[in-house]
Design a protein around this motif. Structure first.
Motif, PDB file in Angstrom:
ATOM      1  N   ILE A 195      -4.201  36.770  -3.329  1.00  0.00           N
ATOM      2  CA  ILE A 195      -2.795  37.029  -3.025  1.00  0.00           C
ATOM      3  C   ILE A 195      -1.997  35.932  -3.725  1.00  0.00           C
ATOM      4  CG2 ILE A 195      -1.054  37.338  -1.248  1.00  0.00           C
ATOM      5  CD1 ILE A 195      -3.261  39.440  -1.190  1.00  0.00           C
ATOM      6  N   ILE A 196      -1.164  36.328  -4.685  1.00  0.00           N
ATOM      7  CA  ILE A 196      -0.476  35.369  -5.541  1.00  0.00           C
ATOM      8  C   ILE A 196       1.032  35.527  -5.366  1.00  0.00           C
ATOM      9  CG2 ILE A 196      -0.173  34.543  -7.917  1.00  0.00           C
ATOM     10  CD1 ILE A 196      -2.843  35.977  -8.568  1.00  0.00           C
ATOM     11  N   GLY A 197       1.692  34.471  -4.960  1.00  0.00           N
ATOM     12  CA  GLY A 197       3.133  34.512  -4.751  1.00  0.00           C
ATOM     13  C   GLY A 197       3.909  33.933  -5.922  1.00  0.00           C
ATOM     14  N   LYS A 198       5.144  34.369  -6.049  1.00  0.00           N
ATOM     15  CA  LYS A 198       6.058  33.817  -7.046  1.00  0.00           C
ATOM     16  C   LYS A 198       7.420  33.632  -6.392  1.00  0.00           C
ATOM     17  CE  LYS A 198       8.383  34.722 -11.449  1.00  0.00           C
ATOM     18  NZ  LYS A 198       8.587  35.692 -12.566  1.00  0.00           N
ATOM     19  N   LYS A 210       1.765  39.468  -5.139  1.00  0.00           N
ATOM     20  CA  LYS A 210       0.924  40.527  -5.696  1.00  0.00           C
ATOM     21  C   LYS A 210      -0.509  40.328  -5.224  1.00  0.00           C
ATOM     22  CE  LYS A 210       1.790  39.604  -9.957  1.00  0.00           C
ATOM     23  NZ  LYS A 210       1.850  39.736 -11.424  1.00  0.00           N
ATOM     24  N   ALA A 211      -1.218  41.437  -5.106  1.00  0.00           N
ATOM     25  CA  ALA A 211      -2.627  41.424  -4.746  1.00  0.00           C
ATOM     26  C   ALA A 211      -3.433  41.789  -5.978  1.00  0.00           C
ATOM     27  CB  ALA A 211      -2.892  42.411  -3.615  1.00  0.00           C
ATOM     28  N   VAL A 212      -4.358  40.901  -6.368  1.00  0.00           N
ATOM     29  CA  VAL A 212      -5.146  41.084  -7.584  1.00  0.00           C
ATOM     30  C   VAL A 212      -6.615  40.855  -7.266  1.00  0.00           C
ATOM     31  CG1 VAL A 212      -5.474  40.367  -9.985  1.00  0.00           C
ATOM     32  CG2 VAL A 212      -3.211  40.185  -8.940  1.00  0.00           C
ATOM     33  N   SER A 213      -7.460  41.794  -7.650  1.00  0.00           N
ATOM     34  CA  SER A 213      -8.892  41.602  -7.434  1.00  0.00           C
ATOM     35  C   SER A 213      -9.429  40.599  -8.440  1.00  0.00           C
ATOM     36  CB  SER A 213      -9.648  42.929  -7.578  1.00  0.00           C
ATOM     37  OG  SER A 213      -9.841  43.255  -8.949  1.00  0.00           O
ATOM     38  N   THR A 214     -10.547  39.979  -8.112  1.00  0.00           N
ATOM     39  CA  THR A 214     -11.138  39.012  -9.032  1.00  0.00           C
ATOM     40  C   THR A 214     -11.733  39.677 -10.266  1.00  0.00           C
ATOM     41  OG1 THR A 214     -13.102  39.048  -7.613  1.00  0.00           O
ATOM     42  CG2 THR A 214     -11.584  37.214  -7.345  1.00  0.00           C
TER      43      THR A 214
END
Length: 490
Positions: free
Chosen positions: A133-136, A149-153
């Protein structure tokens, strides 16, 4: 170091978490968490597996609020994710257990030096974490907004939340000490670096950019020039037999990639060939209305990093200087490096450089595996052309594959057999590249297969990420370079 840390902490997952965040932003975190879970639950991969989830810390150099406030927001988002998910289908990694890794963010060298970014390190530990889970947090006029955003590895993007405005007071914007004017602020900056690193003999100066956009407007160039003068003066007062040498990123980059138009093998040109004594200085400035916060970062591969920040009144800058770029291409770069593929895209003038009208452009590409590469050039006039693959390269090589662990220079005799020369108009331009670990050319729209040098259809440039990322059963990486194009000095 990072991999061993991850092995120790990855399976110690969160059950309860205390938070400290304002009521208004806790409400925002609540809505963000609901949307994140909705986006994640839509994915078949999420339904079939007990995902292990990590909420990544913010990089303090890329946010307009304090690290403490940003961390509190992350904690609140994580707390609500646990509360709303209910059945504990997912497992969450606690922020406390990432503290050792957080400190590595400041020490992470640019991928330009051949080192992985913090996010790439996590993606390569797919056996430890499944979903990031990556915030900006960013400025939008006078507002402070946040998206997650949610990004799989594996690099799959599950979704991005809608922008939410954060409730902040002006005093909480930034963290720099206030100074009377830009001149005195940069003088203190130079003194700070001397006091903490008095033995520096050489600095590679990488420019000062507007916030996290990569663009170097007039105000950024003014700060760069003034700071270089202050550094030279400060160090010359104490270096008896030597003077501080300041190299621009163009000189340093061309020294590293010293063969034009040819591939350079990893053995002959890696980070190990760079002197450990070299320091790299870069910066940004943030527009808070009446004031500007200047942030400067000094990094060395061996000794780590030093950072300085200071706020100054806009009125202390020259009259009519341009602070805010006319265009912002950040939306094209949102997913750069979100992939397990190590994918370098830079230029002979450095990363996100300044180019003058009439200069020749070389783009440098390297990946950690054989990749099929597709690059596009968005020009200041609004048109976008595809530079890889192209008809000459396809005729000579048959497909757009570039060999692993090799610096490929564009234009090159094998890839693009003529020169790129920067021409009018001045402004902001973008080189955007995608890499795939198999040949996907036939799966792309015809206009993206590199069959001619005509501009791609208007508007399709906004959908490039979607087109490439939605392809099945292939790993995709993307990266880009911002070019600030200026007039040649008279």
């Amino acid at each position: 170091m990072l991999k061993s840390i991850l092995k120790l902490v990855a399976f110690s997952f969160l059950t309860v978490f205390a938070i400290e965040v304002s009521a208004g932003n806790d409400e925002a975190a609540s809505e963000i968490s609901k949307e994140l879970l909705f986006l994640i639950n839509k994915k078949k991969e999420a339904k079939d597996n007990n995902l292990r989830v990590a909420v990544l810390p913010f990089n303090k150099h890329e946010i307009p609020i304090s690290t403490e406030e940003a961390n509190a927001l992350n904690d609140s988002v994580l707390n609500h994710l646990i509360r709303y998910e209910g059945n504990q289908q997912y497992k969450y990694l606690a922020r406390q257990e990432l503290n050792a890794v957080i400190s590595d963010i400041d020490k992470t060298t640019s991928i330009e030096y051949g080192e992985e970014t913090f996010i790439q390190q996590l993606m390569k530990n797919a056996s430890q974490v499944d979903l990031l889970i990556i915030g900006k947090i960013y400025l939008s006029g006078s507002k402070v907004n946040v998206i997650y955003k949610a990004v799989s590895t594996k690099g799959a993007i599950y979704g991005v939340t809608a922008p939410v405005e954060l409730k902040v007071v002006n005093d909480s914007l930034g963290s720099g000490v206030e100074y009377n004017n830009v001149d005195s602020a940069l003088e203190k900056c130079a003194e700070y670096f001397f006091d903490n690193s008095p033995s520096i003999q050489e600095i590679v100066f990488d420019g000062v950019r507007y916030q996290s956009t990569g663009i170097q407007p007039e105000a950024g160039r003014y700060i760069s020039t003034l700071l270089q003068d202050k550094l030279k003066k400060t160090y010359s007062n104490f270096l008896v037999d030597k003077q501080l040498m300041i190299l621009d990123s163009k000189t340093e980059s061309q020294s590293r990639y010293n063969l034009r138009g040819l591939s350079v093998s990893k053995k002959t040109n890696t980070k190990d060939s760079q002197p450990n004594k070299a320091f790299k200085l870069s910066g940004s400035y943030w527009d808070f209305g009446n004031s500007i916060e200047i942030r400067i970062l000094l990094k060395n591969k061996n000794t780590g990093s030093l950072s300085w920040s200071g706020k100054v009144n806009k009125k202390s800058f020259p009259i009519n200087i341009n602070f805010i770029p006319k265009v912002d291409l950040s939306s094209y770069r949102e997913n750069d490096l979100l992939s397990p593929i190590d994918f370098l895209v830079t230029t002979s003038n450095g990363s996100d450089p300044i180019y003058k009208i009439g200069e020749k452009l070389d783009v440098i590409i390297k990946a950690d595996r054989d990749v099929w590469v597709y690059c596009f050039y968005k020009q200041a006039d609004g048109s976008t052309i595809q530079i890889i693959p192209n008809e000459y390269y396809l005729e000579a090589n048959g497909e757009a594959v570039l060999k692993k662990n090799t610096f490929h220079v564009i234009p090159g005799l094998e890839i693009y057999p003529f020169e790129f020369v920067i021409t009018e108009p001045v402004g902001v331009e973008l080189v955007k590249c995608f890499a795939a670990d198999e040949n996907i050319t036939d799966q792309l729209p015809y206009s993206l297969r590199g069959q001619n040098f005509e501009p791609i259809p208007k508007g399709i440039e906004h959908n490039l990420t979607k087109i490439f990322r939605e392809l099945d059963n292939v790993n995709i990486a993307e990266n880009s370079v911002i070019l600030t194009v200026v007039h040649k000095e008279k």
